[in-house]
Design a protein around this motif. Structure first.
Motif, short mmCIF file in Angstrom:
data_model
loop_
_atom_site.label_atom_id
_atom_site.label_comp_id
_atom_site.label_asym_id
_atom_site.label_seq_id
_atom_site.Cartn_x
_atom_site.Cartn_y
_atom_site.Cartn_z
N TYR A 250 0.81 -1.21 0.00
CA TYR A 250 0.00 0.00 0.00
C TYR A 250 0.85 1.27 0.00
N ALA A 251 2.15 1.12 -0.09
CA ALA A 251 3.04 2.28 0.04
C ALA A 251 2.75 3.36 -0.99
N GLY A 252 2.53 2.96 -2.24
CA GLY A 252 2.24 3.94 -3.28
C GLY A 252 0.97 4.71 -2.99
N ARG A 253 -0.07 3.98 -2.62
CA ARG A 253 -1.36 4.61 -2.34
C ARG A 253 -1.28 5.54 -1.14
N THR A 254 -0.68 5.07 -0.05
CA THR A 254 -0.63 5.89 1.15
C THR A 254 0.23 7.14 0.94
N GLN A 255 1.30 7.01 0.14
CA GLN A 255 2.15 8.17 -0.12
C GLN A 255 1.44 9.22 -0.96
N VAL A 256 0.55 8.79 -1.85
CA VAL A 256 -0.24 9.76 -2.61
C VAL A 256 -1.13 10.56 -1.66
N TYR A 257 -1.76 9.86 -0.73
CA TYR A 257 -2.55 10.56 0.29
C TYR A 257 -1.69 11.53 1.09
N TRP B 290 4.35 24.57 0.07
CA TRP B 290 3.71 23.34 0.51
C TRP B 290 3.03 22.62 -0.65
N ALA B 291 2.38 23.39 -1.51
CA ALA B 291 1.71 22.77 -2.66
C ALA B 291 2.71 22.07 -3.56
N LYS B 292 3.81 22.72 -3.86
CA LYS B 292 4.83 22.12 -4.73
C LYS B 292 5.43 20.88 -4.07
N ARG B 293 5.70 20.95 -2.78
CA ARG B 293 6.27 19.81 -2.07
C ARG B 293 5.30 18.63 -2.10
N GLY B 294 4.03 18.90 -1.83
CA GLY B 294 3.03 17.84 -1.84
C GLY B 294 2.88 17.21 -3.22
N LEU B 295 2.89 18.03 -4.26
CA LEU B 295 2.78 17.51 -5.62
C LEU B 295 3.96 16.62 -5.98
N ALA B 296 5.14 17.01 -5.54
CA ALA B 296 6.33 16.19 -5.82
C ALA B 296 6.20 14.82 -5.16
N ILE B 297 5.71 14.80 -3.92
CA ILE B 297 5.50 13.52 -3.23
C ILE B 297 4.47 12.68 -3.97
N MET B 298 3.37 13.31 -4.37
CA MET B 298 2.31 12.59 -5.06
C MET B 298 2.80 12.02 -6.39
N ASP B 299 3.50 12.83 -7.15
CA ASP B 299 3.98 12.37 -8.46
C ASP B 299 4.91 11.17 -8.32
N GLY B 300 5.85 11.26 -7.38
CA GLY B 300 6.78 10.16 -7.17
C GLY B 300 6.09 8.91 -6.67
N SER B 301 5.10 9.10 -5.80
CA SER B 301 4.40 7.96 -5.21
C SER B 301 3.53 7.24 -6.23
N LEU B 302 2.94 8.00 -7.11
CA LEU B 302 2.07 7.38 -8.12
C LEU B 302 2.87 6.44 -9.02
N GLN B 303 4.13 6.74 -9.21
CA GLN B 303 4.98 5.87 -10.02
C GLN B 303 5.17 4.50 -9.39
N LYS B 304 5.04 4.40 -8.06
CA LYS B 304 5.20 3.12 -7.38
C LYS B 304 4.04 2.18 -7.67
N PRO C 7 1.26 2.79 -10.44
CA PRO C 7 0.58 3.66 -11.42
C PRO C 7 -0.79 3.18 -11.86
N ASN C 8 -1.16 1.94 -11.50
CA ASN C 8 -2.45 1.40 -11.93
C ASN C 8 -3.43 1.24 -10.77
N ASP C 9 -3.19 1.96 -9.68
CA ASP C 9 -4.07 1.90 -8.52
C ASP C 9 -5.15 2.98 -8.66
#
Length: 200
Positions: A68-75, A96-110, A112-114
């Motif tokens: 669940y790491a990818g999903r939880t990191q997107v949250y 904060w917005a830019k930092r959050g987006l960077a986390i989300m983008d990287g996490s979605l790669q873990k 990508p089909n969730d």
């Protein structure tokens, strides 16, 4: 910066998880804990005090269940971006917005089909101000969700999927075929959910 538009996510989607409680019971399963984290996520949209506890809960879920790491990191990324809504200075909001987006983008790669990760990523991008240029990312996420729906929808509660479908019908740029598919799916899920409720 109008990060307060992020609050509209709560108004549009709060019913996604409104049928779950907001406390983790002793001995709760990972799934039950994730359900609580979802509810707390939407509470955090309104109340800044819930951001850090929800991040900690999501981190705990990822430690217990690495899949669940990818999903939880997107949250978590969305919650970090949400800190911008509560910040006072414009440059702090933007940071904060830019930092959050960077986390989300990287996490979605873990993962990508969730569907769930795509949905949180997509709705966050959808509600960001135009100068973030994330509108195309949102629509890309929405189209991918539609493509993945047949394989994954049975792994989620029908009410959750129904509300995702409703959001897509109202906000995604859809082809006529996609509209027909989603409307048919919405009707079928609604009937299925009513049947399950009546059986309880």
């Amino acid at each position: 910066m109008k990060l307060n538009r992020f609050i509209r996510i709560n108004l549009a989607l709060i019913l996604l998880f409104s049928f779950w409680g907001n406390e983790v019971a002793a001995g709760a399963s990972v799934e039950e804990t994730l359900e609580v984290a979802r509810k707390q996520f939407y509470t955090a949209v309104e109340d800044e005090e819930h951001i850090e506890p929800t991040i900690k809960l999501l981190e705990r879920i990822a430690r217990i269940e690495p899949s669940y790491a990818g999903r939880t990191q997107v949250y978590i990324g969305a919650l970090v971006a949400l800190k911008g809504k509560h910040a006072f200075l414009p440059h702090t909001k933007f940071k904060w917005a830019k930092r959050g987006l960077a986390i989300m983008d990287g996490s979605l790669q873990k993962n990508p089909n969730d569907i769930e990760a795509l949905f949180i990523h997509g709705t966050t991008c959808y509600y960001l101000p135009f100068f973030f240029r994330r509108g195309d990312d949102a629509q890309r996420d929405f189209r991918k969700i539609i493509k993945l729906m047949p394989q994954q929808m049975d792994t989620y509660h029908p009410k959750l999927i129904t509300n995702v479908v409703v959001f897509l019908l109202e906000n995604a740029k859809l082809t006529d075929d996609e509209k027909i598919y989603l409307q048919t799916l919405k009707d079928r899920l609604h009937s299925s959910f009513e049947w399950r409720v009546n059986e309880i």
